[in-house]
Design an enzyme around this catalytic site. Sequence first.
Site: not given
Ligand code: 2AM
Length: 182
Positions: A37, A121
């Site tokens: 996603h 991303h």
């Molecule tokens: P990431 O994939 O770049 O790690 C669900 O957790 C989504 O929220 C993930 O895609 C994650 O991005 C994003 N996300 C952003 N900040 C986060 C945080 N502090 N903790 C967990 N997930 C985060």
Amino acid sequence: MIRLFVGLDLPPALDERIAALGVGLPGARWVPARNLHLTLRFIGEVDEDTAEEIHYGLARLDVPGFDLTLTGLGLFGDSRRAHTLWLGVETSEPLGLLARLVDGAVVRAGCKPEPRRFSPHVSLARLKEADPARLQSFISEAPVFRARTPISDFALFRSVLHRDGPEYDVLERYPLGPTPLI
Ligand code: 2AM
């Protein structure tokens, strides 16, 4: 309490194409196709009332649909200790607008503003002790990936953390308006 984020789901055929990039990198925990996603706004743990406010705020947004272009691999974390391998997303005005409006709706519902700049991303893998040289060669030798897909809605996701990785469910979908003809 409920752990939430707002994001874009990708069509299943595209999920499968992206997931096929996930081979041959020791130390990588690949994100399964069903979990791929694009996060528009991570929210974290909120109570039911806040979740409901967020939902009403998101449902009121009026944003046109757009095409999303995915290309290029990159890393989060410092070069010797990267923690995430990602597929890049070309920034576009409608995507930036959607992310800003989503952030505004989440803040109006009582959450803190996101301090980090929106950096779109699709996370492909979490990295644990992946060798930096192998990582670099994986990125430079990966087949060129480019995909374009129309985006006609965004979603509020619930994230449940399990020992073997997170589980994401779409709680609500919010349709985007007609794509303007340019
Ligand atoms: P990431 O994939 O770049 O790690 C669900 O957790 C989504 O929220 C993930 O895609 C994650 O991005 C994003 N996300 C952003 N900040 C986060 C945080 N502090 N903790 C967990 N997930 C985060």
